[in-house]
Design a protein around this motif. Sequence first.
Motif, mmCIF file in Angstrom:
data_model
loop_
_atom_site.group_PDB
_atom_site.id
_atom_site.type_symbol
_atom_site.label_atom_id
_atom_site.label_comp_id
_atom_site.label_asym_id
_atom_site.label_seq_id
_atom_site.Cartn_x
_atom_site.Cartn_y
_atom_site.Cartn_z
ATOM 1 N N ASN A 402 0.830 -1.193 0.000
ATOM 2 C CA ASN A 402 0.000 0.000 0.000
ATOM 3 C C ASN A 402 0.865 1.242 0.000
ATOM 4 O O ASN A 402 1.943 1.291 0.585
ATOM 5 N N THR A 404 2.633 4.684 0.533
ATOM 6 C CA THR A 404 3.018 5.526 1.650
ATOM 7 C C THR A 404 3.247 6.925 1.122
ATOM 8 O O THR A 404 3.474 7.132 -0.065
ATOM 9 N N ASP A 414 4.268 -0.558 1.748
ATOM 10 C CA ASP A 414 4.105 -1.318 2.983
ATOM 11 C C ASP A 414 3.022 -2.365 2.817
ATOM 12 O O ASP A 414 1.826 -2.062 2.862
ATOM 13 N N LEU A 417 0.120 -2.864 5.622
ATOM 14 C CA LEU A 417 -1.079 -2.045 5.753
ATOM 15 C C LEU A 417 -2.259 -2.781 5.139
ATOM 16 O O LEU A 417 -2.113 -3.507 4.156
ATOM 17 N N ASP A 434 2.163 1.101 -4.062
ATOM 18 C CA ASP A 434 3.523 1.505 -4.403
ATOM 19 C C ASP A 434 4.323 0.271 -4.785
ATOM 20 O O ASP A 434 4.198 -0.792 -4.156
#
Length: 700
Positions: A402, A404, A414, A417, A434
């Motif tokens: 996910n 950041t 990350d 998450l 990402d």
Amino acid sequence: MKKSLSLLPLMLALAAGSAAAASAPAGSTISNTATASYADDNGTAQPNVLSNNGVPVTTTVQAVPSFTILPNSVGTPLTAGFTPSEQKNVKPGQTNVAFTYVLTNTGNVPNESYSLGRATFNSGSAGLANVRYYLETGTSAGFDVATDLLISNNKISGLAPDAQSTFYVVYDIPSTAVDGQKLGLTPVGTRDANSTYDAGQTFTLSDSDNYNQSLVTRVDAGNLGPRGDADANGTLDGTATPAAPYNVALGTTTYNQVIPSADTQTTLAPASPAAQAVYFSNTVRNSGNRDDRFTLTVPTTAALDAAGFPVGSVAELFTADVNGVLTPVTTTPLLAADPDGAGTGLGGSFSFTVRVSLPANAMPDLPGTVPSVTVTATSTNDPAQSDTTLDRVQIERGLFGNATAGSPGTPAADPTLNPTKPGTPGQTVPIPMDLYNAGNVSGTYTLVGSVTFTDANGQPVLAPITYYTDTDGNGVADNATPIVTQTVAAGAELKLVGVVTVPAGAVTGTATAAQSATLKNGATTVIVYSDNNDTVQVGLVGGIVVKKFVDNTGLNDAANPYPAEPTLTTDPANYNAGSQAKPTDVLRYVIYGRNTRNAVIKNFVLSDTLPVNSALRSLTATYNDNGSTYTNSDKSAGSKVMYRVDPTGVWSATAPTNVTLPSGTVFQVAYDWNNDNLINNTDILPSGAELKLVFKVTVN
């Protein structure tokens, strides 16, 4: 230096020429007799008259000894103006350094004998070793330790006048001699007494101006480079063959490929969730002018960390036998000197293996920067002399998860998450993601994603996620071009938004997303980075539809069949508008109750009331799943429609048949989902399913 060497044959030739002037040997006699010849007075020839009545006059030649040793030196060693009889360039540890001399008996004494001593000089701390004299035997040109005769008593004997003897001064250079050191000696020749001819005379004759000189050139050096290319010039040592990429093979196992380039080698450590090791082969070659051993070192773990390797990386040195068994190594065997002593020949070489062990999920300290293992080879002859080479490790590592905020961080993506995104059937839901290349080599990634929804039948419905670039990270695609396969530079971040459309038939609940970025080298999958904990919360849409229709067929429904039952899609407002009835007419009521929500409903009860001025004729109800195959752990094969008269009555699987029930009586129907003969919150009506109640009354 070269001038003195070139003069040596000339000087020796001159010595031979001067020796050709013969002298009267000592002890020889010089005698003659005078003679007178005449004729008498008659002119008749008479016998000769000898002097001294024929006794010769005699003179004995005295001993006049002398000798020379050539070639000569000029001046005093280690001082200005000194010119040695001959100079040679030598290296530490060199043996059998030979200088040629000619001893000539320039006197007139036969059978002369000479003792050979020596006077040495040395500019360093270590002097000459194993000094010897050899007599030339004539077997081969120049000095030959195997055929020339060792003068064990240091004497040259039996020389007649004008005779010559060629001999050699031979010595060894100490292994500890230093560069530029000068050392040498002069043979000191001393004439031995010759009792046969000296006749009580005493002669003290010597020759000691014949200093030779050895100039030490000490080169302690080694070259260390890629496998087979110790001097790192891009070709295999001693050939014009380019140093090409190679696969490290230990025994029967082949490991990673290594690409050499000048004094650097590079290999790839593919992304891996497990610990792994990569291997290099390096070659050290003695480029010095004496045999040498080399100490081999690699950085410590702490030094590797400082160089940009992941924490816990280890570099080790090994040799491998034919079976691939590794043995730690820290020092090379004794490597032969470079034959020409200048580094351009081929001294002895030694190849060894460098193993670099990386921890699980290895990631370089500085993405985009390739760390190197500095391998060092140090001369044991002279520890101040060393050479290094670099073994570089490209480390693949990606992070997919996910999004950041901001620029690439740690991590920039990350996967831990787990945001929940809301959506309703037909809506598109954005999932910001990402993809961060945390390695030091570019990587090509293939993106795949889907969300598993549940339909009204309780069956999974897979909806694909389509990815787009989202440079500013605002959750909105930059353009309409989907991203499937993308190359991401080392240390770069690709900000994405995944878009999924909630299927029209998705029911309420939490749908889980499965997303992955697959790193490939060519067609080979290296690793799959997954993020499988994001969810889409499907919101509620739809409702409960209840429709009621009435038909009047007159006096007798048996004699006058009703038309086909209306369906739920029929508009009640336009169906049998203005219906009228007379006493004894039969009316048919059709009531639908359907769940059009995208979720199950519970404890669903469909009710109606016996109209006034009417009497119950018949009542029945049916359950229609409308194609739904929804089930759960409470679903029973005995599921059935249940009936109840009056909300306080008892549920029964039998429809009421009492035609005397008073008007205003409430009829209720429901579906017993779990076949427990009760209607409560354990009984559900799936999305799309319906209950239909049909009852007939006679108009009073």
